[in-house]
Design a protein around this motif. Structure first.
Motif, mmCIF file in Angstrom:
data_model
loop_
_atom_site.group_PDB
_atom_site.id
_atom_site.type_symbol
_atom_site.label_atom_id
_atom_site.label_comp_id
_atom_site.label_asym_id
_atom_site.label_seq_id
_atom_site.Cartn_x
_atom_site.Cartn_y
_atom_site.Cartn_z
ATOM 1 N N VAL A 153 -85.725 -22.019 -39.214
ATOM 2 C CA VAL A 153 -85.112 -21.066 -40.153
ATOM 3 C C VAL A 153 -86.065 -20.679 -41.286
ATOM 4 O O VAL A 153 -85.650 -20.133 -42.302
ATOM 5 N N HIS A 154 -87.352 -20.965 -41.118
ATOM 6 C CA HIS A 154 -88.395 -20.491 -42.038
ATOM 7 C C HIS A 154 -88.239 -21.035 -43.462
ATOM 8 O O HIS A 154 -88.445 -20.313 -44.444
ATOM 9 N N LEU A 155 -87.889 -22.325 -43.587
ATOM 10 C CA LEU A 155 -87.727 -22.925 -44.912
ATOM 11 C C LEU A 155 -88.734 -24.044 -45.170
ATOM 12 O O LEU A 155 -88.493 -24.919 -46.002
ATOM 13 N N GLU A 156 -89.863 -24.002 -44.479
ATOM 14 C CA GLU A 156 -90.851 -25.071 -44.634
ATOM 15 C C GLU A 156 -91.282 -25.276 -46.084
ATOM 16 O O GLU A 156 -91.404 -26.409 -46.556
ATOM 17 N N ASP A 157 -91.485 -24.180 -46.813
ATOM 18 C CA ASP A 157 -91.977 -24.292 -48.187
ATOM 19 C C ASP A 157 -90.909 -24.759 -49.163
ATOM 20 O O ASP A 157 -91.217 -25.094 -50.306
ATOM 21 N N ALA A 158 -89.650 -24.772 -48.719
ATOM 22 C CA ALA A 158 -88.559 -25.143 -49.628
ATOM 23 C C ALA A 158 -87.842 -26.416 -49.190
ATOM 24 O O ALA A 158 -86.823 -26.775 -49.768
ATOM 25 N N ARG A 172 -78.388 -18.992 -47.109
ATOM 26 C CA ARG A 172 -77.846 -18.520 -45.827
ATOM 27 C C ARG A 172 -78.708 -18.999 -44.660
ATOM 28 O O ARG A 172 -78.193 -19.330 -43.585
ATOM 29 N N GLN A 173 -80.024 -19.037 -44.862
ATOM 30 C CA GLN A 173 -80.911 -19.570 -43.825
ATOM 31 C C GLN A 173 -80.605 -21.050 -43.569
ATOM 32 O O GLN A 173 -80.602 -21.504 -42.418
ATOM 33 N N LEU A 174 -80.350 -21.791 -44.651
ATOM 34 C CA LEU A 174 -80.015 -23.206 -44.519
ATOM 35 C C LEU A 174 -78.712 -23.388 -43.732
ATOM 36 O O LEU A 174 -78.599 -24.307 -42.911
ATOM 37 N N GLU A 175 -77.739 -22.515 -43.962
ATOM 38 C CA GLU A 175 -76.481 -22.604 -43.222
ATOM 39 C C GLU A 175 -76.713 -22.430 -41.715
ATOM 40 O O GLU A 175 -76.045 -23.071 -40.898
ATOM 41 N N ILE A 176 -77.649 -21.567 -41.370
ATOM 42 C CA ILE A 176 -77.967 -21.391 -39.947
ATOM 43 C C ILE A 176 -78.571 -22.668 -39.386
ATOM 44 O O ILE A 176 -78.226 -23.105 -38.274
ATOM 45 N N ALA A 177 -79.459 -23.298 -40.143
ATOM 46 C CA ALA A 177 -80.061 -24.561 -39.691
ATOM 47 C C ALA A 177 -78.993 -25.613 -39.461
ATOM 48 O O ALA A 177 -79.026 -26.354 -38.468
ATOM 49 N N ILE A 178 -78.028 -25.692 -40.358
ATOM 50 C CA ILE A 178 -76.957 -26.677 -40.217
ATOM 51 C C ILE A 178 -76.123 -26.385 -38.968
ATOM 52 O O ILE A 178 -75.716 -27.292 -38.242
ATOM 53 N N ALA A 179 -75.870 -25.105 -38.709
ATOM 54 C CA ALA A 179 -75.121 -24.740 -37.504
ATOM 55 C C ALA A 179 -75.877 -25.097 -36.235
ATOM 56 O O ALA A 179 -75.270 -25.336 -35.186
ATOM 57 N N LEU A 180 -77.207 -25.135 -36.309
ATOM 58 C CA LEU A 180 -78.031 -25.446 -35.144
ATOM 59 C C LEU A 180 -78.165 -26.943 -34.881
ATOM 60 O O LEU A 180 -78.690 -27.344 -33.839
#
Length: 267
Positions: A153-158, A172-180
């Motif tokens: 989900v492209h959050l490596e820097d965070a 919202r990107q984090l929510e997708i990661a959690i769903a995955l």
């Protein structure tokens, strides 16, 4: 994405269990709130790995549809099958155990924890070791899965930042990661582009398009451009019913859809 996203079953094992059944089948699904019919006789069939958009103006019944599929609201009538199994009366946690996930319009995150911690807890929650109180080691499989989802989900820097400090788009990107987490078989994305800037919407499209090819999903979205760019099929809802289905090109060019969607209430 790594072959194993949790401490138990692998993607290949889950896929092997799906057989030839459709990912999702709704037959005659209705939902009444008193005398109000929020959904009326919904029939939808979604193939394994299919990516479907469900469109419609505010009040069309899109989120109620997701609530019935996910088990948050039991349907009043009809049946819901998930990879051939009747889940109509299953509680949400049993649907999650079978590989169904969803995101929500309102963020459900631990804002005091880091990005990586949120994803790790999601991986633990759907794993066989979810009741373990042991701290993860350096080579912990669930932590490795969490690290992998950070990249997806492209959050490596965070990844080490507290969620409270993230931008809305990053949340919202984090929510997708959690769903995955836990190698789901199918995902319901509820308005993932709501409130995002044009740049963040482009990032979202890239993430959704880049998901593993076997992973099907339904996305409900007011942003027609986002929905039509990530979906291969579209169902159009109006007043709690499905009134049109087709490819993104067919739906976009349909005069009835244009009149209804562009003339409907935004929100």
């Amino acid at each position: 994405m790594n072959a194993e996203l949790n401490g138990g079953s692998t993607i290949s094992e889950r896929l092997g269990a799906t057989g030839t059944a459709n990912a999702l089948e709704l037959k005659g699904v209705s939902k009444f709130f008193g005398a109000l019919a929020a959904l009326s006789e919904i029939d939808i069939t979604v193939r394994p790995s299919e990516r479907r958009a469900v469109l419609g103006s505010n009040g069309a019944g899109k989120t109620t549809l997701f609530n019935c599929v996910a088990g948050d609201f039991p349907s009043t009538t009809g049946t819901i099958r998930f990879f051939g199994e009747d889940i109509t009366r299953f509680p949400p946690h049993e649907r999650i155990r079978r590989g169904l996930r969803r995101t929500y319009q309102i963020s459900l995150l631990f804002t005091g924890l880091t990005v990586l911690d949120n994803i790790f807890l999601a991986c633990v929650g759907v794993s066989r070791s979810r009741f373990s109180f042991l701290r993860p080691g350096r080579d912990d499989a669930l932590m490795a899965s969490a690290e992998n989802l950070v990249r997806v989900v492209h959050l490596e820097d965070a990844k080490d930042e507290q969620v409270a400090t993230l931008s809305y788009g990053q949340q919202r990107q984090l929510e997708i990661a959690i769903a995955l987490a836990g190698a789901p078989r199918f995902i319901l994305f509820d308005e993932p582009a709501a409130g995002l800037s044009p740049t963040e919407r482009s990032e979202l499209i890239e993430i959704l398009v880049g998901l593993p090819a076997h992973m099907g999903f339904i996305i409900i979205e007011h942003d027609m451009d986002v929905a039509l760019r990530v979906a291969e099929s579209v169902s159009m809802m109006h007043n709690g019913r499905i009134f049109k289905e087709g490819s993104p090109a067919e739906i976009e060019d349909d005069p009835e859809v244009q009149a209804l969607y562009l003339g409907g209430e935004d929100g």
